[in-house]
Write a protein that holds these residues in place. Structure first.
Motif, PDB file in Angstrom:
ATOM      1  N   MET A   1     -59.966 121.597  10.316  1.00  0.00           N
ATOM      2  CA  MET A   1     -59.644 122.283  11.554  1.00  0.00           C
ATOM      3  C   MET A   1     -60.030 121.402  12.730  1.00  0.00           C
ATOM      4  O   MET A   1     -61.174 120.995  12.867  1.00  0.00           O
ATOM      5  N   ARG A   2     -59.095 121.093  13.589  1.00  0.00           N
ATOM      6  CA  ARG A   2     -59.355 120.263  14.763  1.00  0.00           C
ATOM      7  C   ARG A   2     -59.870 121.146  15.893  1.00  0.00           C
ATOM      8  O   ARG A   2     -59.266 122.136  16.238  1.00  0.00           O
ATOM      9  N   THR A   3     -60.989 120.722  16.473  1.00  0.00           N
ATOM     10  CA  THR A   3     -61.564 121.519  17.545  1.00  0.00           C
ATOM     11  C   THR A   3     -61.313 120.909  18.911  1.00  0.00           C
ATOM     12  O   THR A   3     -61.288 121.607  19.899  1.00  0.00           O
ATOM     13  N   ASP A   9     -61.127 114.253  16.953  1.00  0.00           N
ATOM     14  CA  ASP A   9     -61.904 115.383  16.483  1.00  0.00           C
ATOM     15  C   ASP A   9     -63.372 114.972  16.505  1.00  0.00           C
ATOM     16  O   ASP A   9     -63.887 114.374  15.569  1.00  0.00           O
ATOM     17  N   LYS A  10     -64.024 115.274  17.615  1.00  0.00           N
ATOM     18  CA  LYS A  10     -65.416 114.870  17.832  1.00  0.00           C
ATOM     19  C   LYS A  10     -66.330 115.371  16.712  1.00  0.00           C
ATOM     20  O   LYS A  10     -67.170 114.631  16.210  1.00  0.00           O
ATOM     21  N   ASN A  11     -66.145 116.619  16.304  1.00  0.00           N
ATOM     22  CA  ASN A  11     -67.000 117.191  15.265  1.00  0.00           C
ATOM     23  C   ASN A  11     -66.842 116.459  13.937  1.00  0.00           C
ATOM     24  O   ASN A  11     -67.820 116.220  13.233  1.00  0.00           O
ATOM     25  N   GLN A  14     -68.658 113.176  14.181  1.00  0.00           N
ATOM     26  CA  GLN A  14     -70.102 113.384  14.107  1.00  0.00           C
ATOM     27  C   GLN A  14     -70.538 113.683  12.674  1.00  0.00           C
ATOM     28  O   GLN A  14     -71.578 113.183  12.218  1.00  0.00           O
ATOM     29  N   GLU A  15     -69.750 114.468  11.952  1.00  0.00           N
ATOM     30  CA  GLU A  15     -70.061 114.778  10.555  1.00  0.00           C
ATOM     31  C   GLU A  15     -70.038 113.513   9.696  1.00  0.00           C
ATOM     32  O   GLU A  15     -70.895 113.322   8.829  1.00  0.00           O
ATOM     33  N   LYS A  16     -69.047 112.650   9.924  1.00  0.00           N
ATOM     34  CA  LYS A  16     -68.980 111.395   9.169  1.00  0.00           C
ATOM     35  C   LYS A  16     -70.201 110.528   9.442  1.00  0.00           C
ATOM     36  O   LYS A  16     -70.778 109.950   8.521  1.00  0.00           O
ATOM     37  N   ILE A  17     -70.598 110.430  10.704  1.00  0.00           N
ATOM     38  CA  ILE A  17     -71.773 109.627  11.071  1.00  0.00           C
ATOM     39  C   ILE A  17     -73.018 110.195  10.410  1.00  0.00           C
ATOM     40  O   ILE A  17     -73.841 109.438   9.866  1.00  0.00           O
ATOM     41  N   GLN A  18     -73.169 111.516  10.410  1.00  0.00           N
ATOM     42  CA  GLN A  18     -74.318 112.149   9.751  1.00  0.00           C
ATOM     43  C   GLN A  18     -74.303 111.879   8.247  1.00  0.00           C
ATOM     44  O   GLN A  18     -75.354 111.644   7.638  1.00  0.00           O
TER      45      GLN A  18
END
Length: 173
Positions: A1-3, A9-11, A14-18
């Motif tokens: 889901m694109r926010t 898709d910033k989220n 960020q999830e990939k970086i985490q």
């Protein structure tokens, strides 16, 4: 889901970086140096995208406030300066957009470029060599690394064919 909409898709980034941070913190992360280097390179690439996005949003907000104030005060020179900075910001946004297109799982892989002279004799072989030289200069300008994997020189001049390997490239940045 694109926010965030569009291609960014910033989220998700960020999830990939985490996820990369968790892998880096694992014991034995450095046992496979090649895999570790790829993970670190991709993490840096995604972090750069995110940092550029954050900077751009902040800069746009600041320019918007300055522009509104300059309009109220009728400060023509400040309005013109804001317009110049907005144009620079738009160029930066275009570069970020291209980077977002190149942020999928396989986009960090090597690129191969083949140049073939084809029919045409010496002139087409000269042209193939000019093309190869042009691409090599362009690749260097983009601060990427390349190696000539295979090259067949023409009998009189130029090249019949050439294959370049461009290492782990995000060529369009």
């Amino acid at each position: 889901m694109r926010t965030s909409g569009g291609i960014f898709d910033k989220n998700r980034i960020q999830e990939k970086i985490q996820g990369f941070d968790k892998k880096i913190a694992e014991d034995g992360f450095w046992k496979d140096k090649i895999s570790a280097q790829k993970i670190l390179k991709e993490k840096k690439f995604l972090s750069d995208i995110l940092n550029n996005f954050t900077f751009t949003v902040s800069e746009l907000h600041n320019l918007e406030q300055l522009f509104e104030l300059a309009l109220k005060e009728n400060e023509i020179s400040v309005i013109r300066e804001c317009e110049k900075k907005i144009l620079l910001l738009l160029n930066k946004i275009k570069k970020i957009e291209v980077s977002c297109f190149l942020s999928d799982d396989n986009d960090h892989l090597d690129t191969y470029l083949e140049i073939h002279a084809g029919a045409g004799g010496t002139e087409s072989q000269d042209w193939a060599q000019i093309l190869r030289r042009m691409y090599c200069k362009w690749i260097e300008k983009k601060k990427n690394k390349f190696e000539i994997i295979s090259e067949h020189r023409g009998e009189e001049a130029g090249i019949k064919s050439s294959i370049l390997k461009i290492s782990g490239s995000y060529m369009y940045g």
